[in-house]
Design a protein around this motif. Sequence first.
Motif, PDB file in Angstrom:
ATOM      1  N   ARG A   1     -30.057   0.050  20.081  1.00  0.00           N
ATOM      2  CA  ARG A   1     -30.263  -0.501  21.417  1.00  0.00           C
ATOM      3  C   ARG A   1     -30.468   0.606  22.452  1.00  0.00           C
ATOM      4  NH1 ARG A   1     -25.013  -3.733  21.840  1.00  0.00           N
ATOM      5  NH2 ARG A   1     -25.641  -3.992  24.014  1.00  0.00           N
ATOM      6  N   THR A   2     -29.754   1.723  22.280  1.00  0.00           N
ATOM      7  CA  THR A   2     -29.928   2.844  23.210  1.00  0.00           C
ATOM      8  C   THR A   2     -31.316   3.452  23.068  1.00  0.00           C
ATOM      9  OG1 THR A   2     -27.562   3.343  23.289  1.00  0.00           O
ATOM     10  CG2 THR A   2     -29.064   5.153  23.819  1.00  0.00           C
ATOM     11  N   GLY A   3     -31.802   3.553  21.849  1.00  0.00           N
ATOM     12  CA  GLY A   3     -33.169   4.026  21.659  1.00  0.00           C
ATOM     13  C   GLY A   3     -34.169   3.149  22.385  1.00  0.00           C
ATOM     14  N   ALA A   4     -34.022   1.832  22.230  1.00  0.00           N
ATOM     15  CA  ALA A   4     -34.928   0.898  22.887  1.00  0.00           C
ATOM     16  C   ALA A   4     -34.809   0.979  24.407  1.00  0.00           C
ATOM     17  CB  ALA A   4     -34.650  -0.522  22.407  1.00  0.00           C
ATOM     18  N   GLN A   5     -33.572   1.084  24.904  1.00  0.00           N
ATOM     19  CA  GLN A   5     -33.333   1.132  26.348  1.00  0.00           C
ATOM     20  C   GLN A   5     -33.984   2.359  26.991  1.00  0.00           C
ATOM     21  OE1 GLN A   5     -31.849  -1.143  28.139  1.00  0.00           O
ATOM     22  NE2 GLN A   5     -31.203  -0.181  30.051  1.00  0.00           N
ATOM     23  N   ASN A   6     -34.029   3.469  26.237  1.00  0.00           N
ATOM     24  CA  ASN A   6     -34.533   4.726  26.787  1.00  0.00           C
ATOM     25  C   ASN A   6     -35.918   5.109  26.259  1.00  0.00           C
ATOM     26  OD1 ASN A   6     -32.126   6.086  28.402  1.00  0.00           O
ATOM     27  ND2 ASN A   6     -31.260   5.017  26.636  1.00  0.00           N
ATOM     28  N   ASN A   7     -36.539   4.145  25.569  1.00  0.00           N
ATOM     29  CA  ASN A   7     -37.884   4.386  25.029  1.00  0.00           C
ATOM     30  C   ASN A   7     -37.927   5.630  24.158  1.00  0.00           C
ATOM     31  OD1 ASN A   7     -40.591   3.659  24.683  1.00  0.00           O
ATOM     32  ND2 ASN A   7     -41.270   4.993  26.348  1.00  0.00           N
ATOM     33  N   THR A   8     -36.890   5.789  23.333  1.00  0.00           N
ATOM     34  CA  THR A   8     -36.818   6.894  22.384  1.00  0.00           C
ATOM     35  C   THR A   8     -36.700   6.305  20.980  1.00  0.00           C
ATOM     36  OG1 THR A   8     -34.419   7.050  22.802  1.00  0.00           O
ATOM     37  CG2 THR A   8     -35.852   8.599  23.964  1.00  0.00           C
ATOM     38  N   PRO A   9     -37.437   6.838  20.016  1.00  0.00           N
ATOM     39  CA  PRO A   9     -37.557   6.207  18.694  1.00  0.00           C
ATOM     40  C   PRO A   9     -36.418   6.582  17.749  1.00  0.00           C
ATOM     41  CG  PRO A   9     -38.974   8.127  18.793  1.00  0.00           C
ATOM     42  CD  PRO A   9     -38.311   8.021  20.152  1.00  0.00           C
ATOM     43  N   LEU A  10     -35.285   5.915  17.872  1.00  0.00           N
ATOM     44  CA  LEU A  10     -34.130   6.210  17.020  1.00  0.00           C
ATOM     45  C   LEU A  10     -34.081   5.258  15.831  1.00  0.00           C
ATOM     46  CD1 LEU A  10     -31.352   6.765  19.731  1.00  0.00           C
ATOM     47  CD2 LEU A  10     -33.131   8.344  18.927  1.00  0.00           C
TER      48      LEU A  10
ATOM     49  N   SER B   1     -30.767  10.145  21.679  1.00  0.00           N
ATOM     50  CA  SER B   1     -31.712   9.706  22.709  1.00  0.00           C
ATOM     51  C   SER B   1     -32.006  10.850  23.672  1.00  0.00           C
ATOM     52  CB  SER B   1     -31.148   8.502  23.468  1.00  0.00           C
ATOM     53  OG  SER B   1     -32.100   7.967  24.346  1.00  0.00           O
ATOM     54  N   PHE B   2     -30.981  11.628  24.004  1.00  0.00           N
ATOM     55  CA  PHE B   2     -31.161  12.787  24.877  1.00  0.00           C
ATOM     56  C   PHE B   2     -32.061  13.818  24.207  1.00  0.00           C
ATOM     57  CE2 PHE B   2     -29.885  16.920  26.621  1.00  0.00           C
ATOM     58  CZ  PHE B   2     -29.970  16.685  27.977  1.00  0.00           C
ATOM     59  N   LEU B   3     -31.806  14.083  22.924  1.00  0.00           N
ATOM     60  CA  LEU B   3     -32.623  15.050  22.193  1.00  0.00           C
ATOM     61  C   LEU B   3     -34.089  14.615  22.181  1.00  0.00           C
ATOM     62  CD1 LEU B   3     -32.957  17.555  20.381  1.00  0.00           C
ATOM     63  CD2 LEU B   3     -32.412  16.087  18.421  1.00  0.00           C
ATOM     64  N   ALA B   4     -34.328  13.352  21.880  1.00  0.00           N
ATOM     65  CA  ALA B   4     -35.698  12.845  21.871  1.00  0.00           C
ATOM     66  C   ALA B   4     -36.323  12.967  23.257  1.00  0.00           C
ATOM     67  CB  ALA B   4     -35.720  11.391  21.405  1.00  0.00           C
ATOM     68  N   GLY B   5     -35.510  12.767  24.288  1.00  0.00           N
ATOM     69  CA  GLY B   5     -36.014  12.873  25.654  1.00  0.00           C
ATOM     70  C   GLY B   5     -36.402  14.292  26.028  1.00  0.00           C
ATOM     71  N   ILE B   6     -35.594  15.281  25.624  1.00  0.00           N
ATOM     72  CA  ILE B   6     -35.910  16.659  26.013  1.00  0.00           C
ATOM     73  C   ILE B   6     -37.064  17.221  25.186  1.00  0.00           C
ATOM     74  CG2 ILE B   6     -33.573  17.109  26.842  1.00  0.00           C
ATOM     75  CD1 ILE B   6     -33.113  18.872  24.403  1.00  0.00           C
ATOM     76  N   LEU B   7     -37.234  16.737  23.966  1.00  0.00           N
ATOM     77  CA  LEU B   7     -38.341  17.217  23.148  1.00  0.00           C
ATOM     78  C   LEU B   7     -39.665  16.599  23.572  1.00  0.00           C
ATOM     79  CD1 LEU B   7     -36.770  17.340  19.565  1.00  0.00           C
ATOM     80  CD2 LEU B   7     -37.219  19.240  21.124  1.00  0.00           C
TER      81      LEU B   7
END
Length: 224
Positions: free
Chosen positions: A87-96, A59-65
Amino acid sequence: MIPTPDLSHLTPEDFEEVYDPAEDTFLLLDALEHDVGTLKGLCPRLCIEIGSGSGCVSSFLAGILGPSHALYLCTDINARAALCTARTGAQNNTPLDPVVTSFASPLMERLKHSVDILLFNPPYVPTSISEASAAQDVSDGVGIASAWAGGMDGMEVTNQFLAFVDDLLAPRGLFYLVAVAPNNISDITTRMKDSYGLKSHIVLERRAGREHLFVIKFARPESA
């Protein structure tokens, strides 16, 4: 400074079975942030985290990219971890996209030489071989021990995965590995160079209590 992903949706019951992000996790986040310019320059299309646990790192990687067309695959042998990752992907709006599997085993042929960013924070704590094997035994169901029990020198699981790295990495791909001093960093880097021609360097290192943690980056010579 890029914020750590929000994990407030995860419960104490989740962390009884899934690794709670700790100093090794945060060192990997810092290493990715340190290399953010390089990572963005790759314009990655495929990112894979092996053993995603809570999903914090991907999720962090998706956020920084930032917004991109990248696919973020996250594998874990722990089904509870895969659920937490989703669930973490959904919570942070990152597509995991989590997959319950050992390493990337069922995907190897399709992923051959196509992974732009490969991440692995393995179970690196030295334990008995039997303890590490039991922790990875999916026939009995796996829990939190699969995230830390590393066998002799903490390298049993890491050694298995290192044999797959060359097949997975794209020509300009980068592989980030978390390790601790008992894992014998120089042996890991020498083996990856001699066996697969992968160059490496330590992105960051940090002492956390009794542990001396490292994040090692591997790349092919033309992209190192």
